[in-house]
Scaffold this active site. Structure first.
Site, PDB file in Angstrom:
ATOM      1  N   CYS A  76      -9.266   1.515  -7.397  1.00 22.43           N
ATOM      2  CA  CYS A  76      -8.652   0.419  -8.341  1.00 22.43           C
ATOM      3  C   CYS A  76      -9.715  -0.140  -9.464  1.00 22.43           C
ATOM      4  O   CYS A  76     -10.199   0.678 -10.268  1.00 22.43           O
ATOM      5  CB  CYS A  76      -7.999  -0.523  -7.426  1.00 22.43           C
ATOM      6  SG  CYS A  76      -6.671  -1.627  -8.398  1.00 22.43           S
ATOM      7  N   HIS A 131      -4.438   2.801  -4.013  1.00 22.27           N
ATOM      8  CA  HIS A 131      -4.930   2.208  -2.660  1.00 22.27           C
ATOM      9  C   HIS A 131      -5.109   2.877  -1.644  1.00 22.27           C
ATOM     10  O   HIS A 131      -3.969   2.723  -0.939  1.00 22.27           O
ATOM     11  CB  HIS A 131      -4.475   0.671  -2.494  1.00 22.27           C
ATOM     12  CG  HIS A 131      -5.325  -0.307  -3.309  1.00 22.27           C
ATOM     13  ND1 HIS A 131      -6.508  -0.885  -3.183  1.00 22.27           N
ATOM     14  CD2 HIS A 131      -4.696  -1.141  -4.358  1.00 22.27           C
ATOM     15  CE1 HIS A 131      -6.675  -1.942  -4.328  1.00 22.27           C
ATOM     16  NE2 HIS A 131      -5.581  -1.986  -5.056  1.00 22.27           N
ATOM     17  N   GLU A 134      -6.327   2.799   1.173  1.00 26.71           N
ATOM     18  CA  GLU A 134      -6.589   2.475   2.450  1.00 26.71           C
ATOM     19  C   GLU A 134      -5.185   1.566   2.957  1.00 26.71           C
ATOM     20  O   GLU A 134      -5.213   1.404   4.244  1.00 26.71           O
ATOM     21  CB  GLU A 134      -7.645   1.345   2.331  1.00 26.71           C
ATOM     22  CG  GLU A 134      -7.487  -0.084   1.495  1.00 26.71           C
ATOM     23  CD  GLU A 134      -7.599   0.296  -0.158  1.00 26.71           C
ATOM     24  OE1 GLU A 134      -7.571   1.620  -0.521  1.00 26.71           O
ATOM     25  OE2 GLU A 134      -7.691  -0.590  -0.798  1.00 26.71           O
TER      26      GLU A 134
END
Ligand code: XMP
Length: 507
Positions: A79, A167, A169
């Protein structure tokens, strides 16, 4: 030597999640503030740049010089990290008209790219940004796009540097763990051998070396962190560890006796100190919640200090500090919502050196290590319990009689949760003794007694929480049982507030 990934934190709410996901891949990683890169650490195998609340175009955007990192280690920008790579390489980042938030579908352009091996085309990724990379320098290879974002993933040719606008994660990114796995294992070459067992082995060896023949004292609370810290230290130095467990009179029903028996069963060398009267005396007349916290915290330090001084030749104080507390104290953005430091000041007061064997673990990792150490599931699965104990669940002044009422009511509630198989489905539960009295009728008699509130929440870290919709039949049974059995209570209510805007504890 411990191989590790370094995550440079630009302040994103997801930074800790990146660390947890990489550790789920059995790869050790550490978070550092964006401007504190530990370049001399010989264990580094790769670097991740986190997201950020800033836009790279903000005047106050966090900046670092990446020249010492790029080309030296594999690098993944996430990001803001990706946008920062683009901007500092001569690309353009603009605030996009069609802001893409939430789920998007990622189309890959190069099946042979090492970051995307095994990632399904069109898989869902999680976007959370207001900016987009609109142009890239020539050496940028576009490897993935979404409907609205052309440069959703790129690689810089001639170096092992990638950027992803989404993202990986976040759990909503379907193949996100695969992307992270490709980076840490495929690209950085992690051996993926960081497990609870390997953590125990290396920590025990390090503790032996650090502590030598020294003696250590540790405060046990009955909670998971201090227990796991104690068992680890016990493995390393055996009876040179002495644990002190203080009964502050604010523990749960029979907790002091039960937990002490558990500890002794584990072979720990524990001194149990009954200091109830000391705490009750100091709490008499105190009604302000913060003042109560201070009185209880100070009482603990005084008692612990007194008991520890009876021991001979102690050199170290052990604490069960865990990683979120460490990160919080290093935090660059200062966006901490609330913290609870029960025994702040203890190390200074005692003039001992500090040893914190869990300071690099997240809570779920502490639990896994605890299981691996053979600590009973009942102890590992215990709900969090605040340091000031029932002191912050008795609204207003604390007296021994109110403690008795609350302990009895709470015991019925918690035992009920266990009997109904609900205990492990709830993150934290407890009972509150309110200062409200209400009218009731028992037999032919009018009563005028206390109201207790039951609370149960679901949460991952206590920072936010939602109230748990426990079954009505269960609540009816518990309420009935409390009112029938606990002298001093004639009404039970259930707390249906979430955090925010409420907090978990009432005080
Ligand atoms: P709050 O009430 O802030 O609670 O929503 C969040 C979590 O922290 C626990 N808590 C404390 N823990 N000392 C502690 O060690 C304290 O003073 C304290 N106050 C709240 C609470 O039980 C919940 O898990």
């Amino acid at each position: 030597m411990q191989e590790k990934i370094i995550i440079l934190d630009f302040g994103s709410q997801y930074t800790q999640l990146i660390a947890r996901r990489i550790r789920e891949l059995n790869t050790y990683c550490e978070i550092y503030p964006y401007n504190k890169f530990p370049a001399d650490d010989p264990g580094i195998i790769g670097v991740v740049l986190s997201g950020s609340p800033y836009s790279v175009n903000d005047p106050q955007a966090l900046q670092i010089d990446l020249s010492g990192i790029r080309r030296r280690w594999p690098l993944l920008g996430i990001c803001y990290g990706a946008q920062y790579l683009a901007k500092t390489s001569g690309g353009t980042v603009e605030s996009s008209d069609t802001r893409e938030y939430g789920k998007a579908h990622l189309v890959w352009h190069d099946d042979a790219d090492p970051l995307m091996k095994g990632v399904r085309d069109n898989s869902i990724v999680w976007m959370s940004h207001g900016d987009s990379i609109t142009s890239t320098p020539e050496d940028f290879i576009n490897v993935g796009s979404t409907a609205d974002v052309r440069n959703a993933a790129f690689r810089i040719s001639g170096e092992e540097t990638w950027g992803v606008q989404f993202h990986p994660e976040v759990y909503h990114s379907e193949d996100g763990l695969k992307v992270l796995g490709n980076f840490v294992a495929g690209i950085c070459g992690s051996k993926q051998d960081w497990t609870p067992a390997s953590f125990i082995e290396s920590t025990v060896a390090q503790l032996r070396e650090k502590l030598g023949d020294d003696k250590v004292v540790l405060a046990l609370s009955g909670g998971v962190d201090s227990t796991v810290a104690a068992v680890l230290l016990n493995r390393a130095i055996g009876s040179r560890l002495t644990c002190i467990f203080v009964d502050n009179g604010l523990l749960r029903y029979h907790e002091f006796e039960d937990v002490l028996a558990d500890y002794e069963g584990m072979g720990l060398n524990v001194i149990g100190v009954d200091a109830k009267e000391h705490f009750y005396a100091n709490l008499a007349g105190v009604t302000d919640p913060e003042k109560k916290r201070k009185v209880i915290g100070k009482g603990f330090i005084d008692i612990f200090d007194r008991e520890a001084h009876k021991l001979k030749d102690i050199k170290w104080l052990a604490q069960g500090t865990i990683y979120p507390d460490v990160i919080e104290s290093l935090s660059i953005t200062g966006m901490v919502i609330k913290s609870h430091h029960n025994v702040g000041g203890l190390p200074e007061k005692m003039n001992l050196r500090l040893v914190e064997p869990l300071r690099l673990l997240f809570k779920d990792e502490v639990r896994r290590v605890g299981r691996e150490l053979g600590i009973s599931p009942k102890l590992i699965g215990r709900h969090p319990f605040p340091g000031p104990g029932l002191g912050v669940r008795i609204l207003g002044e604390v007296t021994p009689e109110k403690v008795r009422i609350l302990q009895e009511a709470d015991h019925i509630y918690i035992q009920g949760l266990r009997d109904w198989n609900l205990y492990d489905k709830v993150w934290q539960a407890g009972t509150i003794l309110t200062p409200i009295r209400s009218v009731g009728v028992m037999g032919d008699e009018r009563t005028y007694e206390n109201v207790v509130a039951l609370r149960a929440v679901n949460s991952t870290d206590g920072m936010t929480a939602t109230w748990t919709p426990l079954p009505h039949e269960f609540l009816a049974e518990v309420s009935n049982s409390i009112i029938r059995k606990v002298r001093g209570v004639n009404r039970v209510v259930y707390d249906i507030s979430s955090k925010p805007p409420s907090t978990i504890e009432w005080e």
